[in-house]
Design a protein around this motif. Structure first.
Motif, PDB file in Angstrom:
ATOM      1  N   VAL A 158       0.858  -1.182   0.000  1.00 54.15           N
ATOM      2  CA  VAL A 158       0.000   0.000   0.000  1.00 54.15           C
ATOM      3  C   VAL A 158       0.896   1.235   0.000  1.00 54.15           C
ATOM      4  CG1 VAL A 158      -1.888  -1.133   1.227  1.00 54.15           C
ATOM      5  CG2 VAL A 158      -0.104   0.058   2.522  1.00 54.15           C
ATOM      6  N   GLU A 159       0.348   2.342  -0.456  1.00 52.46           N
ATOM      7  CA  GLU A 159       1.086   3.597  -0.420  1.00 52.46           C
ATOM      8  C   GLU A 159       1.138   4.130   1.009  1.00 52.46           C
ATOM      9  OE1 GLU A 159       1.101   8.085  -2.400  1.00 52.46           O
ATOM     10  OE2 GLU A 159      -0.561   6.685  -2.801  1.00 52.46           O
ATOM     11  N   ILE A 160       2.308   4.577   1.427  1.00 49.07           N
ATOM     12  CA  ILE A 160       2.467   5.222   2.734  1.00 49.07           C
ATOM     13  C   ILE A 160       2.477   6.732   2.492  1.00 49.07           C
ATOM     14  CG2 ILE A 160       3.961   5.548   4.733  1.00 49.07           C
ATOM     15  CD1 ILE A 160       4.988   2.725   4.328  1.00 49.07           C
ATOM     16  N   LYS A 161       1.475   7.398   3.007  1.00 45.59           N
ATOM     17  CA  LYS A 161       1.323   8.828   2.770  1.00 45.59           C
ATOM     18  C   LYS A 161       1.728   9.680   3.971  1.00 45.59           C
ATOM     19  CE  LYS A 161      -2.504   8.178  -0.499  1.00 45.59           C
ATOM     20  NZ  LYS A 161      -3.912   8.544  -0.822  1.00 45.59           N
ATOM     21  N   ASP A 162       1.762   9.083   5.138  1.00 43.48           N
ATOM     22  CA  ASP A 162       2.042   9.851   6.351  1.00 43.48           C
ATOM     23  C   ASP A 162       3.556   9.842   6.609  1.00 43.48           C
ATOM     24  OD1 ASP A 162       2.085  11.168   8.731  1.00 43.48           O
ATOM     25  OD2 ASP A 162       0.563   9.935   9.709  1.00 43.48           O
ATOM     26  N   PHE A 163       4.257  10.792   6.027  1.00 43.91           N
ATOM     27  CA  PHE A 163       5.691  10.917   6.247  1.00 43.91           C
ATOM     28  C   PHE A 163       6.094  12.383   6.133  1.00 43.91           C
ATOM     29  CE2 PHE A 163       5.249  10.276   1.665  1.00 43.91           C
ATOM     30  CZ  PHE A 163       6.064  11.265   1.142  1.00 43.91           C
ATOM     31  N   LYS A 164       7.297  12.688   6.628  1.00 44.42           N
ATOM     32  CA  LYS A 164       7.813  14.048   6.575  1.00 44.42           C
ATOM     33  C   LYS A 164       9.285  13.995   6.191  1.00 44.42           C
ATOM     34  CE  LYS A 164       8.344  18.255   9.390  1.00 44.42           C
ATOM     35  NZ  LYS A 164       8.148  18.835  10.754  1.00 44.42           N
ATOM     36  N   ILE A 213       6.608   6.320  -1.243  1.00 44.07           N
ATOM     37  CA  ILE A 213       6.925   5.244  -0.306  1.00 44.07           C
ATOM     38  C   ILE A 213       5.796   4.199  -0.332  1.00 44.07           C
ATOM     39  CG2 ILE A 213       7.564   4.664   2.065  1.00 44.07           C
ATOM     40  CD1 ILE A 213       8.179   7.614   2.527  1.00 44.07           C
ATOM     41  N   ALA A 214       6.208   2.928  -0.254  1.00 39.03           N
ATOM     42  CA  ALA A 214       5.245   1.820  -0.195  1.00 39.03           C
ATOM     43  C   ALA A 214       5.694   0.838   0.879  1.00 39.03           C
ATOM     44  CB  ALA A 214       5.135   1.113  -1.539  1.00 39.03           C
ATOM     45  N   GLY A 215       4.740   0.086   1.428  1.00 36.79           N
ATOM     46  CA  GLY A 215       5.067  -0.917   2.427  1.00 36.79           C
ATOM     47  C   GLY A 215       4.110  -2.083   2.357  1.00 36.79           C
ATOM     48  N   GLU A 216       4.623  -3.274   2.626  1.00 36.24           N
ATOM     49  CA  GLU A 216       3.752  -4.432   2.755  1.00 36.24           C
ATOM     50  C   GLU A 216       3.018  -4.359   4.089  1.00 36.24           C
ATOM     51  OE1 GLU A 216       5.799  -8.080   2.218  1.00 36.24           O
ATOM     52  OE2 GLU A 216       6.467  -7.604   0.189  1.00 36.24           O
ATOM     53  N   THR A 217       1.849  -4.910   4.140  1.00 39.28           N
ATOM     54  CA  THR A 217       1.042  -4.824   5.369  1.00 39.28           C
ATOM     55  C   THR A 217       0.854  -6.198   5.994  1.00 39.28           C
ATOM     56  OG1 THR A 217      -0.999  -5.033   4.080  1.00 39.28           O
ATOM     57  CG2 THR A 217      -0.196  -2.810   4.545  1.00 39.28           C
TER      58      THR A 217
END
Length: 295
Positions: A189-195, A290-294
């Motif tokens: 999934v796309e990871i959107k919460d980053f800075k 950014i993407a990550g497996e869940t």
């Protein structure tokens, strides 16, 4: 003489015809076997399967700690085709071992290093750079020095393989952030919460070197594992380091990195990733997807 030859041909034309057909068949069979040759290359030679294929690999020794060697491996696509599923096979060698953090898949006769780039695509004119490190045995039974044997190994025990991609459509959803883009793999999934921000307190002796801090937050109810990203640097900026990272693939304008497999983000937790970049523009801030497996 000419009359004798003509008489011989007239009397034996069936036999001569059969011989000609047999010769033609042998040439055709040999030509077909050449076209069926598997795609591989040793050292920095060109990969050739069919005439259109033209991948090349090259190696540069970047560091040495005792008898441990670090090499940058560059894979070039100088063809007009897109390659998919390209990978490097590192064959077993009795005098070569690898550090515990060596990331590869074990096979019967060696290790398989898969590319972490998007969906394993290498576009026309593109190249990718990553690092391999290994030890040369203390019990080296050779007249070569450690340095000479490391060079011999890296250029003779690594082969590259790949397949021409006829359908250029990507299989997964593409996520973008500015000029950065990443194709999601299955279960990602796309990871959107980053800075991402520059560390203004960072000091360096290298001209124009800057440090950037990436904070990835997990505000979901599940765990992120196998996190990877695409970072767009542009043609003038240079990546020096990503910490921590497991795999870094470097292209002409962007890089792909993957965090170590043990580095996961549980629900309501955050992690930090540090980038060291030589940035020509004083206000430069890289784009990142950014993407990550869940789980």
């Amino acid at each position: 003489m000419r009359r004798i030859l003509k008489t011989f041909i007239n009397k034996n034309w069936i036999f001569i015809t059969c011989i000609c057909i047999l010769i033609i068949f042998l040439f055709m069979a040999n030509g077909y076997s050449i076209l069926k040759t598997s795609l591989n290359v040793v050292g920095d030679a060109s990969i050739q399967d069919i005439p259109e294929m033209n991948l090349e690999i090259d190696f540069v020794n970047t560091d040495k700690l005792g008898n441990m060697f670090f090499y940058d491996v560059t894979v070039y696509n100088n063809s007009n085709f897109t390659y998919k599923d390209w990978q490097l096979k590192v064959y077993d060698n009795e005098y070569i071992t690898y550090p515990y953090m060596f990331e590869a898949t074990r096979e019967n006769d060696g290790w398989l290093i898969d590319n972490s780039n998007w969906d394993n695509r290498l576009e026309p004119g593109d190249d990718v750079i990553f690092t391999i490190n290994f030890y040369v045995s203390d019990d080296l039974q050779s007249e070569m020095t450690y340095e000479e044997y490391a060079e011999y190994f890296i250029r003779n025990f690594i082969k590259a393989t790949g397949t021409i991609l006829t359908d250029t459509d990507r299989d997964g959803e593409i996520i973008t952030s500015g000029n950065a883009s990443l194709t999601l793999k299955q279960s990602e999934v796309e990871i959107k919460d980053f800075k991402l921000e520059e560390n203004l307190l960072y000091e360096s002796n290298i001209p124009n070197e800057k440090q950037y801090i990436l904070t990835i937050n997990n505000t979901t109810n599940y765990e992120y594992s196998r996190i990877r990203a695409n970072v767009y640097l542009g043609p003038k900026n240079t990546l020096l380091e990503v910490t921590p990272s497991e795999i870094v693939c470097e292209h002409s304008t962007n890089i792909n990195f993957e965090l170590p497999s043990w580095m996961q983000i549980s629900s309501n937790e955050s992690i930090l990733v540090y980038f060291m970049i030589i940035a020509e523009d004083e206000s430069f801030l890289p784009d990142i997807a950014i993407a990550g497996e869940t789980k």
